[in-house]
Design an enzyme around this catalytic site. Structure first.
Site, PDB file in Angstrom:
ATOM      1  N   GLY A   1       0.806  -1.216   0.000  1.00  0.00           N
ATOM      2  CA  GLY A   1       0.000   0.000   0.000  1.00  0.00           C
ATOM      3  C   GLY A   1       0.838   1.265   0.000  1.00  0.00           C
ATOM      4  O   GLY A   1       0.329   2.359   0.179  1.00  0.00           O
ATOM      5  N   LYS A   2       2.144   1.133  -0.246  1.00  0.00           N
ATOM      6  CA  LYS A   2       2.995   2.329  -0.301  1.00  0.00           C
ATOM      7  C   LYS A   2       2.670   3.130  -1.564  1.00  0.00           C
ATOM      8  O   LYS A   2       2.648   4.354  -1.552  1.00  0.00           O
ATOM      9  CB  LYS A   2       4.473   1.926  -0.315  1.00  0.00           C
ATOM     10  CG  LYS A   2       4.939   1.233   0.967  1.00  0.00           C
ATOM     11  CD  LYS A   2       6.310   0.548   0.777  1.00  0.00           C
ATOM     12  CE  LYS A   2       6.789  -0.110   2.068  1.00  0.00           C
ATOM     13  NZ  LYS A   2       8.050  -0.880   1.862  1.00  0.00           N
ATOM     14  N   VAL A   3       2.474   2.409  -2.635  1.00  0.00           N
ATOM     15  CA  VAL A   3       2.080   3.016  -3.899  1.00  0.00           C
ATOM     16  C   VAL A   3       0.816   2.285  -4.351  1.00  0.00           C
ATOM     17  O   VAL A   3       0.695   1.070  -4.173  1.00  0.00           O
ATOM     18  CB  VAL A   3       3.211   2.874  -4.952  1.00  0.00           C
ATOM     19  CG1 VAL A   3       2.766   3.353  -6.321  1.00  0.00           C
ATOM     20  CG2 VAL A   3       4.457   3.642  -4.499  1.00  0.00           C
TER      21      VAL A   3
END
Lengths: 341, 341, 341, 341
Positions: free
Chosen positions: B290-292
Site C-alpha cells: 500500500g505504499k504506492v
C-alpha cells in the site's frame, strides 16, 4: 616495480574432488585468489583476524532484509559468542527481529506474483518473502505497551537508540532474538534512523494513548558520543558491512570523529561506486576521509550478502573451532575498572 | 488477452536530424518506448502529471551525492517554483548544501588517485569529487553557533528534523541554498537520519560548549505524525526518488501510515531488487504494502540519477513553459484556513 | 489463490554452530529459501537433477575469465566425470586453457595498478589477473604449427569449431587441459565466435606462412546442425550458463531450432535484464521463445560466477558421492548403434 | 602533486531555467563534471573529436537490442553521414534490421506478462519488446533465397562476414536499413559471431535446399586481416562501444593485432568489472593490452545505452551543424589510389 614482481603468484586452480567443508573451499579460493573468489577468501581472513585480535572492537553494520532472509539466528549467535561487539542497523532489521520474537513469521514466497492481490490480502512482500499484516499489528500493540513501560521507568529521561534497543531486548523473551541476545551479552545496538521504521509508527500509536509528559522520547543526537567513545577506547576497530546506507555511514563516521579509522574492514554489497552514493563507495575512497586506515586489512566483496555473509561466518567459525572464547577489549576494560586508550 | 492485443504499438525509430531540445528527444523516446528510453520518457510524463495535478503533493526523496554532483541549483529552483512540495533527504545532502552556503566548494577530481595522499592533504573524496577538510571545519563552527542560537530561541523545546532544517535555512543567506529556498518557500525538509551526518558531530561539538540545559535537542520521533499528516491531507500524493535508502523508505512509509498510498511515483536508481534491500525494490512490490497504489502512474528508471534526473527536470520545465505557476494544494488549504481531506 | 496459500512456508533460520560442509550450508540455504541464498540452493538442486537424469544432455555455456580465475581443473574434472556433456564457450576460454597447457600461467595481481607500466612490461591485465605476453607468443607459434598439421591431415576439408577444438585437444598433452579432457571424453566444445580470440590472430600468422591451398579453413556455419542434432536427439536437455553472451545465446538457440526447449536451466550472471541484452535476460523471458520450457526446472542466480559456480559444483559432487558414475544418453545411444529421439 | 592541484576546478551547478537543447544540457554536465553526468559530457566531447579528426577511422561496436529499441534509423543515418566508418555487431542486430527491412516490426510491450501465453501465441519477448514469429519466418525464406543467389554469384568463393553483410545490404531495398545504408556508403559491417543468430539457422534451411556444392560458405577467419588492415592503415582509430561482448572484443583485438591501439574510446555499458568479463572491463585495463592507448581520449559511461547513446549522438549532431560533411581517411586514401600508413 620490476617486471618480475608482477608475476610472482600463479593462480592455483581449484580442485573439487569430494565433499569439502566451507573453509576448505575458501582456502582454495585463497589459492586461486582472483575476482570474487579471491575477495571472498580475503574477507574470511580479515574477519578471522578481527576476532582473533584481542584488542579489536568488531562493528557489524546491517541493512537490507537480513532477518527475513533467515540470518537472524546467525547474528544472534555471533552476538552471544562475542564475535560481534557492536551492531549498527536499520530500524527495519530490529522490527523484523521483534516480529519473530513475538510469534510472527516471514514466509518464503515469490517475486512473480500479483501484488494487488497481496495488497487485498494484507500480505506485504519483500522481494520473494511474504509477511502478513497481522504480524505487524501484533507488534504495534505489544511494543506500544513496552514504550509505555520504558517511558515510565526512565521518567522523562531522553533515550539514545542503543538504550532503547536494550530496553526492548530486556522485554523480549525469545532466546533467538537479536535484541534479546544483545541485551544479555551487553552488545550495543545503534539504530541511527530508528524513526524510519515501524518503531516510528508504533511511537505515534503510543503517543496517541498517553499524556504528552508520559511519552517516550528518543534523542536523535544522544548516541553520537556513545558510539564514538567505543571507537576511541578500543586499541583497534574493525567493521563488517552488509549492504550500505545509514549503518555503514554511521560506523565509518564514528571512526573519523573518534580520530581512529578502522583497522579492519569487510564490506559486502551489490551497489556500484559510480553514482557517488555511500553504499557503493570503495574502501580505497574511505581512506581519503580517514574512515578506514590506508594500511588496514580491508576488502569489498561484490555479491549478495545473503550468500556471502554465511560463507564468511561458516568459514571463520570452522577455523576458530569449538574451544574458542572471545572476551572483547572493552569488556576486559570494564572488568578492570575502566581506563582510556 | 488476444494475440493481436500484444502487437498494437510498433516501435517508432528515433530520428536525430539536427538540434533537438531535451523534450523533443524525450518525445522520441516515448515513441520508441522501450528499455531505459521508454522508462525515462514515462518518468517525464509522470512528473509532468504530478505538477499539473493541483491537488497533488510532490515528495522528493534525495540520497547520494546530489549536491556535490552539481544538482544544488536545480533542486533549489524546484523548491522555489513549487515543483516540489516536500523534501526528504539524508543528512549529508543538507550538510553539502550548508558547505556551499558558507563559502565552501566541491571540486571536480578523479577516482584514479592516491587516497593516502588525499588523506595527508586533508582532502575528502566522493568518487570523483574532492572536498577540502577546511570547508567542513568552517561549517562545524558556524553551525555550532547556530545550534546555540536555535536552542536559546526554542527554549528547551525538542525539535523535529524539519523544524531544525527551517531554523538552519533561516540563518543561511545564500540564495542558491536548498535549505534557504525551502525555508523561504515553506517547503518542509525531513531528515530522518539527521544524526548520521556532520550534523551529528556538530551537535557533539555544540554540546561540549554548552551547559546541558542549553543544548539543542532533536526528538527522533517528533516528525513522524508531521509527514503523515501532509500525506493524509493531500487529495493525492506523488514521489520522486533519487537513489533509495532512508529517504525513499520514509516517504513510502508515510504513505502507508496515512492510509493513502502514492498516486504517482518515479524512482531513479542503480540498485538491484534481488538482494531484498529497499533501495532496489520494484514499484510493483510497493503495491503489496500500500505504499504506492496499484493504479498509480509509476515508473522506475534504472540509471545514474545525475544523468536521468536533470533530463526529467529539463523536459518537464520545457513542457510547462515560462508562464506556469504552481500553488500546491496544502498551501491553498492553509490560505483557506485549513481543513482536512 | 487463497490467502493461506501465500503463507505456507516460514523461513527457517540458518544455524552455523560448527564446521559445515558446503552441501550442509546449501541445505540450510534451501530452508531459509529466499533472495540469493534461496536461488543458489535451487541451482544446486537443478544441477543435481540434470546429472541424475539419465536421459538429459548437460550443456555448459562459458564466458568470462573462468580459466584465469582458477576454474580450469574444475571444468576438466566435470568433463572427465561426464557431469557436463557439451561445452559452448568463447574463444578466449580455450585460448586461456591452451596457454596453461603449453606451460604458461595466469598470475594473481591487482586492479589498482599502473596499466601504462604493465603495457611497457608486456603484461596483460584481466581485472586482478596478469598474463605475460610471452605466454601468448608461445601459443602463437605452437598453435600455428598445429593449424598446419590439422590442415594437412584434413586435406582441405572445412572444419566446424567443435572439430577444431578436438583437433587441438588431441595435440595438447596436459592432463589438466579442458581441451584435452574434452577430446578424451569425446565431449564436444563449440566455439561459435572462435575468430574473436587469439585463435583468429594465430590463423593470420598461420596463413602468412602457408600457400593458400594449405591454409586451415573453419566454416562458420558448419556447427549449426551439429549442436542442434545433439539437442534433438536427447530426450531432455539442460544448461548451465556462466556469464552470458554468445555461449548462452548459442545454447538457447539450439534449443529453439531443434524444437526442444531446455528442461533444466541454471544461469549465473551479474548482468541486468533492463537494457534488453541477452546476457541479463530472465529465464522467464526465454520461455516466450521456447528456449526454455515453461515447466522447466530453472533458476537464475545473480552473483559472481567465480563464487557461485564452485559452490554449486562442490554441493552436487558431495551429494553424488564417490560411487556415482554417469553415462550420458547420447553415449549410450552411440553404443547402441544410434537411433533418433 | 601539490594540495592545490587537487582543488582547481569547483563544480559549477547545473541550471535549468527554460527549454534547453540536448547539447546545452551536455555543456552544463561538462561544467558540473562529475559522476555519470561528467562522464556523459566527456563522451560527447570524445565522439566529437573523433568525427572532426579527418585522419581517424570510427568503429561502432553494437551488442544488445539496439534495433528493437528504436535505434535503427539513428545508426543508418550515422552510416550515411559517415559519422561511423566501420560497424562490428552481433548477428542478432542485423537480423533485427533485416526483419524490419522485409516488413516486420518490433512492438512495444511489457516485461510483466505471461510468457507461457506469449509462447502459445508465437510471440517472442525481448524484455519489453514483442516480435511475432511470422516476422522471423518471413526473413527465413527470403534470406535463404538471397543466400542461394549470393552463393551462385560468388561461385564457391568463401565469404567473410563483412562481404556477406554487403551482399545482403545490396538485396535489401529499405532505405532505413542499416545493412542497406552500409552497402551504399561502403561502410564495412563485421559480424564475428554471425553463426550465433538467425543467420545460422537460415543457413541450415538454405543448405537443406541446395546441393552441397551450391551452399554458401562463410569462412570464420577470413575477416581477421581485413579488419586489422583498416586499423593499421588509419593514422588514428576510435571506437564507440554499445554494450560489450564479441563486438567490443573484436574491435579492441584488431587494435592490438594491427599494433595501433585506439586513440579515442567511448564505452557505454551497465556491466561490472569485478567478474573479470570483457564487457565490464575498464578502459584503464585495456591500456595494459595496448587495445587503447594510455594517452587516448577515453571514457566509459555506466548507463543504459538506449538512453545514453541518443544523447551523445544528438549532442554531437547539434555541435556539427548542418553544413558538416565528413570524408573519412580511408575513403580519401582510396580516392588517391591507395597507400599505406
Amino acid at each position: 616495480m620490476r617486471r618480475d614482481d608482477y608475476l610472482q603468484k600463479p593462480v592455483k586452480h581449484i580442485k573439487i574432488s569430494g565433499a569439502l567443508t566451507v573453509d576448505q573451499l575458501m582456502q582454495q579460493f585463497r589459492n586461486s585468489g582472483s575476482f570474487g573468489a579471491g575477495r571472498l577468501a580475503k574477507a574470511c581472513d580479515v574477519y578471522e583476524k578481527m576476532v582473533r585480535d584481542e584488542e579489536c572492537t568488531v562493528f557489524l553494520a546491517l541493512s537490507g532484509a537480513v532477518v527475513p532472509a533467515g540470518m537472524r539466528a546467525v547474528i544472534a549467535d555471533l552476538v552471544r559468542s562475542r564475535l560481534v561487539d557492536v551492531i549498527v542497523c536499520t530500524g527495519a532489521t530490529m522490527v523484523h527481529d521483534a516480529i519473530e520474537a513475538l510469534g510472527g513469521h516471514h514466509y518464503k514466497g515469490s517475486w512473480v506474483v500479483d501484488d494487488e492481490e497481496l495488497f487485498k490480502y494484507h500480505i506485504f512482500r519483500i522481494y520473494d518473502i511474504f509477511v502478513p499484516e497481522e504480524d505487524y499489528v501484533r507488534i504495534d500493540y505489544q511494543l506500544a505497551e513496552m514504550y509505555r513501560e520504558i517511558a515510565a521507568k526512565r521518567k522523562g529521561e531522553r533515550l539514545s537508540s542503543d538504550e532503547f534497543a536494550w530496553e526492548l531486548g530486556k522485554r523480549l523473551k525469545d532466546p533467538n532474538s537479536i535484541l534479546r541476545a544483545a541485551y544479555e551479552a551487553q552488545v550495543p545496538i545503534f539504530i541511527p534512523a530508528v524513526r524510519d521504521s515501524e518503531f516510528g509508527f508504533i511511537h505515534w500509536l503510543h503517543a496517541s494513548q498517553e499524556n504528552q509528559k508520559d511519552v517516550l522520547v528518543l534523542d536523535a543526537f544522544k548516541e553520537v558520543p556513545r558510539i564514538c567513545e567505543i571507537c576511541s577506547k578500543s586499541p583497534r576497530n574493525g567493521m563488517i558491512v552488509i549492504g550500505g546506507g545509514v549503518p555503514r555511514n554511521t560506523v565509518q563516521s564514528a571512526a573519523i570523529a573518534s580520530k581512529t579509522g578502522m583497522d579492519y574492514a569487510v564490506v559486502v554489497t551489490m551497489d556500484r561506486p559510480e553514482t557517488g552514493g555511500l553504499s557503493g563507495s570503495t574502501l580505497k575512497e574511505t581512506v581519503s576521509w580517514g574512515k578506514v586506515k590506508g594500511e588496514a586489512d580491508k576488502v569489498m566483496v561484490i555479491g549478495d550478502a545473503l550468500i556471502v555473509f554465511p560463507l564468511i561466518v561458516a568459514s571463520v567459525v570452522e577455523r576458530l573451532g569449538s574451544g574458542f572464547a572471545r572476551v572483547p577489549y572493552l569488556r576486559r576494560l570494564q572488568a578492570d575498572g575502566g581506563g582510556s586508550k
